[in-house]
Motif scaffolding. Sequence first.
Motif, PDB file in Angstrom:
ATOM      1  N   VAL A 192      18.736  39.276 -47.960  1.00 12.01           N
ATOM      2  CA  VAL A 192      17.378  38.747 -47.179  1.00 12.01           C
ATOM      3  C   VAL A 192      17.884  37.851 -45.851  1.00 12.01           C
ATOM      4  N   TYR A 193      17.573  38.115 -44.722  1.00 11.72           N
ATOM      5  CA  TYR A 193      18.213  37.271 -43.654  1.00 11.72           C
ATOM      6  C   TYR A 193      16.910  36.792 -42.730  1.00 11.72           C
ATOM      7  N   ALA A 194      16.977  35.588 -42.188  1.00 15.40           N
ATOM      8  CA  ALA A 194      15.963  35.235 -41.218  1.00 15.40           C
ATOM      9  C   ALA A 194      16.618  33.913 -40.406  1.00 15.40           C
ATOM     10  N   GLY A 195      16.024  33.745 -39.291  1.00 12.24           N
ATOM     11  CA  GLY A 195      16.767  32.783 -38.450  1.00 12.24           C
ATOM     12  C   GLY A 195      15.867  31.617 -37.930  1.00 12.24           C
ATOM     13  N   PHE A 196      16.603  30.694 -37.357  1.00  9.92           N
ATOM     14  CA  PHE A 196      15.887  29.524 -36.886  1.00  9.92           C
ATOM     15  C   PHE A 196      16.494  28.963 -35.714  1.00  9.92           C
ATOM     16  N   THR A 197      15.845  28.272 -34.652  1.00 14.14           N
ATOM     17  CA  THR A 197      16.551  27.955 -33.481  1.00 14.14           C
ATOM     18  C   THR A 197      15.841  26.862 -32.654  1.00 14.14           C
ATOM     19  N   ALA A 198      16.272  26.216 -31.640  1.00 15.95           N
ATOM     20  CA  ALA A 198      15.713  25.372 -30.916  1.00 15.95           C
ATOM     21  C   ALA A 198      16.115  25.518 -29.644  1.00 15.95           C
ATOM     22  N   SER A 199      15.225  25.044 -28.418  1.00 13.25           N
ATOM     23  CA  SER A 199      15.646  25.009 -27.000  1.00 13.25           C
ATOM     24  C   SER A 199      15.074  23.844 -26.586  1.00 13.25           C
ATOM     25  N   MET A 200      15.477  23.448 -25.402  1.00 14.21           N
ATOM     26  CA  MET A 200      15.007  22.429 -24.554  1.00 14.21           C
ATOM     27  C   MET A 200      13.556  22.430 -24.165  1.00 14.21           C
ATOM     28  N   THR A 201      13.424  23.644 -23.570  1.00 13.76           N
ATOM     29  CA  THR A 201      12.134  23.923 -23.012  1.00 13.76           C
ATOM     30  C   THR A 201      11.373  24.981 -23.899  1.00 13.76           C
ATOM     31  N   ALA A 202      10.045  24.865 -23.626  1.00 14.82           N
ATOM     32  CA  ALA A 202       9.124  25.856 -24.127  1.00 14.82           C
ATOM     33  C   ALA A 202       9.453  27.173 -23.583  1.00 14.82           C
ATOM     34  N   GLY A 217      12.012  28.717 -23.572  1.00 14.48           N
ATOM     35  CA  GLY A 217      13.511  28.674 -23.201  1.00 14.48           C
ATOM     36  C   GLY A 217      14.277  29.648 -23.672  1.00 14.48           C
ATOM     37  N   GLY A 218      13.932  30.682 -24.362  1.00 16.24           N
ATOM     38  CA  GLY A 218      14.866  31.707 -24.752  1.00 16.24           C
ATOM     39  C   GLY A 218      14.595  31.719 -26.172  1.00 16.24           C
ATOM     40  N   GLN A 219      14.012  30.992 -27.100  1.00 13.58           N
ATOM     41  CA  GLN A 219      14.013  30.981 -28.505  1.00 13.58           C
ATOM     42  C   GLN A 219      13.817  32.428 -29.074  1.00 13.58           C
ATOM     43  N   GLU A 220      12.928  33.228 -28.607  1.00 15.54           N
ATOM     44  CA  GLU A 220      12.754  34.534 -28.979  1.00 15.54           C
ATOM     45  C   GLU A 220      13.731  35.484 -28.907  1.00 15.54           C
ATOM     46  N   SER A 221      14.330  35.310 -27.754  1.00 14.37           N
ATOM     47  CA  SER A 221      15.407  36.437 -27.351  1.00 14.37           C
ATOM     48  C   SER A 221      16.620  35.781 -28.132  1.00 14.37           C
ATOM     49  N   THR A 222      16.750  34.521 -28.401  1.00  8.52           N
ATOM     50  CA  THR A 222      17.948  34.176 -29.416  1.00  8.52           C
ATOM     51  C   THR A 222      17.947  34.620 -30.656  1.00  8.52           C
ATOM     52  N   LEU A 223      16.571  34.701 -31.489  1.00  6.17           N
ATOM     53  CA  LEU A 223      16.615  35.141 -32.621  1.00  6.17           C
ATOM     54  C   LEU A 223      16.635  36.701 -32.542  1.00  6.17           C
ATOM     55  N   LEU A 224      16.093  37.261 -31.504  1.00  5.39           N
ATOM     56  CA  LEU A 224      16.503  38.860 -31.543  1.00  5.39           C
ATOM     57  C   LEU A 224      17.966  39.106 -31.700  1.00  5.39           C
ATOM     58  N   ALA A 225      18.454  38.367 -30.562  1.00  2.91           N
ATOM     59  CA  ALA A 225      19.950  38.673 -30.565  1.00  2.91           C
ATOM     60  C   ALA A 225      20.714  38.333 -31.848  1.00  2.91           C
ATOM     61  N   LEU A 226      20.438  37.453 -32.700  1.00  2.15           N
ATOM     62  CA  LEU A 226      20.682  36.672 -33.743  1.00  2.15           C
ATOM     63  C   LEU A 226      20.728  38.341 -34.850  1.00  2.15           C
ATOM     64  N   TYR A 227      19.416  38.849 -34.739  1.00  7.09           N
ATOM     65  CA  TYR A 227      18.778  39.920 -35.639  1.00  7.09           C
ATOM     66  C   TYR A 227      19.702  41.178 -35.320  1.00  7.09           C
ATOM     67  N   ASN A 228      20.264  41.266 -33.947  1.00  6.52           N
ATOM     68  CA  ASN A 228      21.096  42.531 -33.853  1.00  6.52           C
ATOM     69  C   ASN A 228      22.339  42.716 -35.176  1.00  6.52           C
ATOM     70  N   THR A 229      22.857  41.519 -35.156  1.00  2.00           N
ATOM     71  CA  THR A 229      24.105  41.255 -36.078  1.00  2.00           C
ATOM     72  C   THR A 229      23.439  41.659 -37.585  1.00  2.00           C
ATOM     73  N   ILE A 230      22.454  41.242 -37.765  1.00  3.88           N
ATOM     74  CA  ILE A 230      21.752  41.624 -39.239  1.00  3.88           C
ATOM     75  C   ILE A 230      21.692  43.306 -39.444  1.00  3.88           C
ATOM     76  N   HIS A 231      21.119  43.580 -38.457  1.00  4.99           N
ATOM     77  CA  HIS A 231      20.872  45.028 -38.514  1.00  4.99           C
ATOM     78  C   HIS A 231      22.363  45.670 -39.055  1.00  4.99           C
ATOM     79  N   HIS A 232      23.483  45.345 -38.293  1.00  3.47           N
ATOM     80  CA  HIS A 232      24.610  45.877 -38.597  1.00  3.47           C
ATOM     81  C   HIS A 232      25.152  45.556 -39.861  1.00  3.47           C
ATOM     82  N   PHE A 233      24.908  44.496 -40.281  1.00  4.56           N
ATOM     83  CA  PHE A 233      24.974  43.980 -41.752  1.00  4.56           C
ATOM     84  C   PHE A 233      24.316  45.181 -42.845  1.00  4.56           C
ATOM     85  N   GLY A 234      23.440  45.689 -42.460  1.00  7.70           N
ATOM     86  CA  GLY A 234      22.499  46.480 -43.321  1.00  7.70           C
ATOM     87  C   GLY A 234      21.554  45.417 -44.046  1.00  7.70           C
TER      88      GLY A 234
END
Length: 202
Positions: free
Chosen positions: A114-124, A126-143
């Motif tokens: 089971v995986y999930a992610g957390f992040t921070a950015s300077m601005t509201a 500021g790319g938080q959701e794209s960061t988490l989705l980019a992280l989850y690309n890798t998790i899909h490859h992990f299975g």
Amino acid sequence: MKSVKLAVIYYSSTGTLHAMADRLAAAGEKAGAEVRLRQVRELAPAEAIASNAAWKQHVDRTKDEPRAQADDVVWADAVLFGTPTRYGNVASQLKQFLDTLGPQWVQGLLADKVYAGFTASMTAHGGQESTLLALYNTIHHFGGIVAAPGYTDPLKFVDGNPYGVSHVTGGGNDAPLTDVQDAALDHLAQRVVRIAGKLRAA
Ligand SMILES: Cc1cc2nc3c(=O)[nH]c(=O)nc-3n(C[C@H](O)[C@H](O)[C@H](O)COP(=O)(O)O)c2cc1C
């Protein structure tokens, strides 16, 4: 029954992700998990670190903390990965750690967790959701099984990020976590521990 094993693996330059990871680890333990809290290795050149007092301070303060190893992911039933937003993407330090996991990936040792992610950015926004989705690309490859929090609790309508947990550090890059993020972090840790426990029992 044996406790769920939770790994909280993250990168932090100036301490925000470090504080978020601490909170997750404490919540994981409270939820009954055995927890490994690990920062990934710093890769930036010394001159880049020295150019930012907060970065230098964080590096000095955390230099003796244990660093993440591939085995920390293999060991875990649930893994929470944390990264600051870098141009709407995963920080290279965490990406480098993920990129060293090829030998474990090819043996299937990263799958079915089971995986999930957390992040921070300077601005509201500021790319938080794209960061988490980019992280989850890798998790899909992990299975791996992405256990995004969604809006599975009323408190998620308050922090407002169904993709994971995030914090806005503000112009000074130092806005502390509030009760809103703390509650969302506690919820995320409880959720992955609960789901990993159910999967193990199945
Ligand atoms: C190279 C670089 C890129 C960044 N990109 C973004 C960005 O796209 N959006 C944003 O709001 N903040 C951005 N930031 C700010 C960081 O996300 C913020 O400082 C970080 O989340 C703080 O986490 P930390 O204290 O754990 O390092 C960037 C910072 C750096 C150094």
